[in-house]
Design a protein around this motif. Structure first.
Motif, PDB file in Angstrom:
ATOM      1  N   ALA A 171       0.923  -1.067   0.183  1.00 45.45           N
ATOM      2  CA  ALA A 171      -0.040   0.115  -0.024  1.00 45.45           C
ATOM      3  C   ALA A 171       0.830   1.169   0.032  1.00 45.45           C
ATOM      4  O   ALA A 171       0.344   2.142   0.464  1.00 45.45           O
ATOM      5  CB  ALA A 171      -0.873   0.118   1.155  1.00 45.45           C
ATOM      6  N   ASP A 172       2.048   1.151  -0.592  1.00 43.18           N
ATOM      7  CA  ASP A 172       2.958   2.314  -0.536  1.00 43.18           C
ATOM      8  C   ASP A 172       3.122   3.014  -1.946  1.00 43.18           C
ATOM      9  O   ASP A 172       3.899   3.946  -2.213  1.00 43.18           O
ATOM     10  CB  ASP A 172       4.363   1.920  -0.145  1.00 43.18           C
ATOM     11  N   ASP A 173       1.979   2.534  -2.840  1.00 39.87           N
ATOM     12  CA  ASP A 173       1.969   3.366  -4.188  1.00 39.87           C
ATOM     13  C   ASP A 173       3.230   3.067  -5.151  1.00 39.87           C
ATOM     14  O   ASP A 173       3.677   3.633  -6.081  1.00 39.87           O
ATOM     15  CB  ASP A 173       1.784   4.810  -4.144  1.00 39.87           C
ATOM     16  N   SER A 174       3.967   1.817  -4.913  1.00 39.29           N
ATOM     17  CA  SER A 174       5.001   1.368  -5.630  1.00 39.29           C
ATOM     18  C   SER A 174       4.547   0.713  -6.729  1.00 39.29           C
ATOM     19  O   SER A 174       5.282   0.454  -7.863  1.00 39.29           O
ATOM     20  CB  SER A 174       6.062   0.959  -4.799  1.00 39.29           C
ATOM     21  N   TYR A 175       3.527  -0.039  -6.409  1.00 36.63           N
ATOM     22  CA  TYR A 175       2.872  -0.767  -7.832  1.00 36.63           C
ATOM     23  C   TYR A 175       1.641  -0.138  -8.224  1.00 36.63           C
ATOM     24  O   TYR A 175       0.805   0.363  -7.257  1.00 36.63           O
ATOM     25  CB  TYR A 175       2.588  -2.393  -7.255  1.00 36.63           C
ATOM     26  N   ASP A 176       1.168  -0.250  -9.214  1.00 37.09           N
ATOM     27  CA  ASP A 176       0.035   0.336  -9.980  1.00 37.09           C
ATOM     28  C   ASP A 176      -1.021  -0.417  -9.912  1.00 37.09           C
ATOM     29  O   ASP A 176      -1.216  -1.479 -10.854  1.00 37.09           O
ATOM     30  CB  ASP A 176       0.440   0.830 -11.592  1.00 37.09           C
ATOM     31  N   PHE A 177      -1.956  -0.168  -9.009  1.00 30.35           N
ATOM     32  CA  PHE A 177      -3.119  -1.153  -8.901  1.00 30.35           C
ATOM     33  C   PHE A 177      -4.246  -0.984  -9.863  1.00 30.35           C
ATOM     34  O   PHE A 177      -5.223  -1.610 -10.122  1.00 30.35           O
ATOM     35  CB  PHE A 177      -3.955  -0.829  -7.472  1.00 30.35           C
ATOM     36  N   GLY A 178      -3.948   0.048 -10.834  1.00 31.17           N
ATOM     37  CA  GLY A 178      -5.016   0.398 -11.832  1.00 31.17           C
ATOM     38  C   GLY A 178      -4.326  -0.422 -13.095  1.00 31.17           C
ATOM     39  O   GLY A 178      -5.125  -0.423 -14.360  1.00 31.17           O
ATOM     40  N   ALA A 179      -3.351  -1.166 -13.167  1.00 34.66           N
ATOM     41  CA  ALA A 179      -2.851  -2.006 -14.412  1.00 34.66           C
ATOM     42  C   ALA A 179      -2.540  -3.502 -13.786  1.00 34.66           C
ATOM     43  O   ALA A 179      -1.568  -4.079 -13.776  1.00 34.66           O
ATOM     44  CB  ALA A 179      -1.717  -1.372 -14.701  1.00 34.66           C
ATOM     45  N   LEU A 180      -3.741  -3.791 -13.259  1.00 33.50           N
ATOM     46  CA  LEU A 180      -3.735  -5.273 -13.210  1.00 33.50           C
ATOM     47  C   LEU A 180      -4.297  -6.382 -14.086  1.00 33.50           C
ATOM     48  O   LEU A 180      -4.594  -7.505 -13.824  1.00 33.50           O
ATOM     49  CB  LEU A 180      -4.571  -5.531 -11.690  1.00 33.50           C
ATOM     50  N   ASP A 181      -4.465  -6.050 -15.333  1.00 31.01           N
ATOM     51  CA  ASP A 181      -4.741  -6.704 -16.372  1.00 31.01           C
ATOM     52  C   ASP A 181      -4.078  -7.974 -16.686  1.00 31.01           C
ATOM     53  O   ASP A 181      -4.665  -9.201 -16.509  1.00 31.01           O
ATOM     54  CB  ASP A 181      -4.802  -5.978 -17.620  1.00 31.01           C
ATOM     55  N   GLY A 182      -2.978  -8.179 -16.576  1.00 35.11           N
ATOM     56  CA  GLY A 182      -2.019  -9.021 -16.752  1.00 35.11           C
ATOM     57  C   GLY A 182      -1.964 -10.123 -16.012  1.00 35.11           C
ATOM     58  O   GLY A 182      -2.220 -11.296 -16.112  1.00 35.11           O
ATOM     59  N   VAL A 183      -2.115  -9.890 -14.491  1.00 28.42           N
ATOM     60  CA  VAL A 183      -2.106 -10.782 -13.353  1.00 28.42           C
ATOM     61  C   VAL A 183      -3.652 -11.204 -13.525  1.00 28.42           C
ATOM     62  O   VAL A 183      -3.561 -12.603 -13.487  1.00 28.42           O
ATOM     63  CB  VAL A 183      -1.941 -10.038 -11.915  1.00 28.42           C
ATOM     64  N   LEU A 184      -4.712 -10.527 -13.498  1.00 29.49           N
ATOM     65  CA  LEU A 184      -5.843 -11.074 -13.430  1.00 29.49           C
ATOM     66  C   LEU A 184      -6.215 -12.122 -14.961  1.00 29.49           C
ATOM     67  O   LEU A 184      -6.796 -13.322 -14.772  1.00 29.49           O
ATOM     68  CB  LEU A 184      -7.035 -10.015 -13.586  1.00 29.49           C
ATOM     69  N   GLY A 185      -5.464 -11.727 -15.943  1.00 29.26           N
ATOM     70  CA  GLY A 185      -5.650 -12.441 -17.185  1.00 29.26           C
ATOM     71  C   GLY A 185      -5.207 -13.807 -17.117  1.00 29.26           C
ATOM     72  O   GLY A 185      -5.672 -14.779 -17.292  1.00 29.26           O
ATOM     73  N   ARG A 186      -3.911 -13.978 -16.532  1.00 27.22           N
ATOM     74  CA  ARG A 186      -3.367 -15.214 -16.285  1.00 27.22           C
ATOM     75  C   ARG A 186      -3.944 -16.188 -15.224  1.00 27.22           C
ATOM     76  O   ARG A 186      -3.906 -17.304 -15.176  1.00 27.22           O
ATOM     77  CB  ARG A 186      -1.877 -14.924 -15.979  1.00 27.22           C
ATOM     78  N   LEU A 187      -4.593 -15.446 -14.287  1.00 23.36           N
ATOM     79  CA  LEU A 187      -5.241 -16.199 -13.122  1.00 23.36           C
ATOM     80  C   LEU A 187      -6.476 -16.765 -14.005  1.00 23.36           C
ATOM     81  O   LEU A 187      -7.067 -18.016 -13.728  1.00 23.36           O
ATOM     82  CB  LEU A 187      -5.778 -15.251 -11.965  1.00 23.36           C
ATOM     83  N   ARG A 188      -7.330 -16.271 -14.731  1.00 22.00           N
ATOM     84  CA  ARG A 188      -8.235 -16.548 -15.498  1.00 22.00           C
ATOM     85  C   ARG A 188      -8.069 -17.556 -16.333  1.00 22.00           C
ATOM     86  O   ARG A 188      -8.949 -18.523 -16.659  1.00 22.00           O
ATOM     87  CB  ARG A 188      -9.157 -15.425 -16.221  1.00 22.00           C
ATOM     88  N   GLU A 189      -6.951 -17.646 -16.983  1.00 21.31           N
ATOM     89  CA  GLU A 189      -6.615 -18.871 -17.671  1.00 21.31           C
ATOM     90  C   GLU A 189      -6.231 -20.232 -16.872  1.00 21.31           C
ATOM     91  O   GLU A 189      -5.844 -21.192 -17.609  1.00 21.31           O
ATOM     92  CB  GLU A 189      -5.030 -18.420 -18.355  1.00 21.31           C
ATOM     93  N   GLY A 190      -6.301 -20.081 -15.638  1.00 19.82           N
ATOM     94  CA  GLY A 190      -6.216 -21.361 -14.831  1.00 19.82           C
ATOM     95  C   GLY A 190      -5.029 -21.589 -13.887  1.00 19.82           C
ATOM     96  O   GLY A 190      -4.833 -22.345 -13.274  1.00 19.82           O
ATOM     97  N   ASN A 191      -3.936 -20.526 -13.821  1.00 22.73           N
ATOM     98  CA  ASN A 191      -2.770 -20.586 -13.130  1.00 22.73           C
ATOM     99  C   ASN A 191      -3.173 -20.151 -11.636  1.00 22.73           C
ATOM    100  O   ASN A 191      -4.128 -19.306 -11.283  1.00 22.73           O
ATOM    101  CB  ASN A 191      -1.840 -19.448 -13.501  1.00 22.73           C
TER     102      ASN A 191
END
Length: 400
Positions: free
Chosen positions: A89-109
């Motif tokens: 929660a220190d704003d070092s990662y962009d929580f508005g750009a989670l498309d790649g992570v969510l997409g790979r989770l939806r693929e079954g990873n």
């Protein structure tokens, strides 16, 4: 309502950035039309972070146990989503750009790791020591020990299937929780992927919670303890093999390689290598079996069947053989002594029997004790007089 995604943020005094992070996370959920929630696992903040997070739209839970891992365990337990994406929660990662992570989770990873080295590390975002030494070395050790193709073992932005992660029974409370998540996922054969993510300088005015040497050592210690093969077995076999070879050759005659000679002094060190290597091999066996029986290492039926052949009776038989060998070599030395009228001896001659004799006798004693200790480890775990499910392993079944 079905909640597909929980965006989880551990928090300890992040008043300067937590509202920004929550706002970006909500914007992502709206943009992608994802049924989700933003969850802040507060670890005892005293700067009003809880109120700011709630005002920004997050669900806040209090986690009394202190530590990065404790906060994340509490958040995972409270998460409602099928998937969880966690990040600082220190704003070092962009929580508005989670498309790649969510997409790979939806693929079954079942675990999706961020890769900061592929996505980019902006100027000032990571200390030089972490970027070029700490993270690369620890990530290399993790890949080597656990055969998992993760380039960035310690990226704080990662996603996972909630139920799969709960099944791993993660237990550490400190920063080594990041390593435990990856290691246990690899040991339990979860489907693992990685995606590029960008690391930016955090938005805090205070120093980070991470302590370079302390937390680096905790990560390395965890990796070693969860890999008895690399901590004990392989180094032990190397010492045992090299020491045995040197002992067999030098016990017959001195060895000359160029201008360097190896004689009884090297023979003594070879005996020490044999003893230490033997102990390390058995430590690997003990640690593996104890880890399986206690639940912090996964069951391995193939290795347990192999261990089933290492019975107390066989260990005792081998110990007796080594003892007889040691006594035989001792009598050989005594015979050489008697030929001199039990007077002065030439060490270059007698020590070629004495050192192997002492080594063999010591190995016999160690093997005798190790056999009984291994038998003790095989005793079934009991709670209230009943055998637990985890206590009954393939090894128990083979021994019955």
């Amino acid at each position: 309502m079905h909640v597909e995604l929980t965006i989880l943020m551990p928090c300890l005094n992040e008043a300067e950035t937590v509202a920004t992070c929550v706002g970006k996370a909500h914007a992502f959920l709206r943009r992608r039309a994802v049924e989700g929630e933003v969850l802040v696992a507060d670890n005892g903040s005293t700067d009003g972070s809880q109120t700011l997070a709630e005002q920004a739209g997050a669900r806040v839970i209090a986690v009394p146990g202190r530590g990065y891992g404790a906060a994340l365990k509490g958040g995972i337990a409270a998460a409602r989503g099928r998937y969880v994406i966690m990040g600082d929660a220190d704003d070092s990662y962009d929580f508005g750009a989670l498309d790649g992570v969510l997409g790979r989770l939806r693929e079954g990873n079942e675990l999706v790791m961020g890769d900061r080295f592929a996505g980019g590390i902006r100027q000032g975002a990571m200390p030089w020591l972490h970027r070029y030494l700490g993270n690369p070395v620890l990530s290399f050790v993790g890949r080597l020990f656990f055969r998992v193709p993760i380039r960035d073992f310690h990226c704080g932005l990662r996603g996972f299937c909630r139920e799969a992660m709960r099944s791993l029974e993660l237990s550490t409370d400190g920063m080594e929780f990041a390593s435990e998540m990856v290691v246990k996922s690899a040991l339990h054969d979860l489907r693992i992927a990685q995606v590029p993510v960008t690391l930016s300088p955090d938005g805090r005015s205070r120093p980070p919670h991470l302590r370079t040497w302390r937390d680096g050592w905790r990560h390395l210690k965890f990796l070693l303890l969860f890999s008895p093969r690399w901590l004990f077995l392989l180094p032990g076999l190397a010492l045992l093999g090299a020491g045995s070879l040197a002992m067999c050759v030098i016990a017959l005659r001195p060895v000359q390689i160029g201008t360097v000679g190896f004689d009884i002094h090297t023979l003594a060190y070879a005996g020490g290598a044999v003893l230490l290597g033997f102990q390390m091999v058995f430590f690997a066996v003990f640690t593996k079996l104890m880890g399986i029986r206690s639940g912090w290492l996964p069951e391995d039926p193939r290795r347990e069947r192999w261990l089933a052949h290492l019975t107390l009776e066989r260990a005792l038989a081998l110990a007796v053989a080594l003892f007889v060998l040691g006594i035989g070599l001792a009598f050989q030395a005594i015979g050489a002594w008697s030929e001199t009228g039990f007077g002065a001896l030439s060490p270059e001659i007698t020590m070629r029997s004495v050192i192997p004799s002492v080594t063999s006798l010591a190995l016999a004693g160690e093997l005798f004790l190790a056999g009984f200790f291994l038998e003790a480890l095989r005793l079934p775990l009991r709670l209230g007089g009943r055998r637990t499910k985890r206590g009954m392993t393939v090894l128990d079944q083979e021994l019955q």
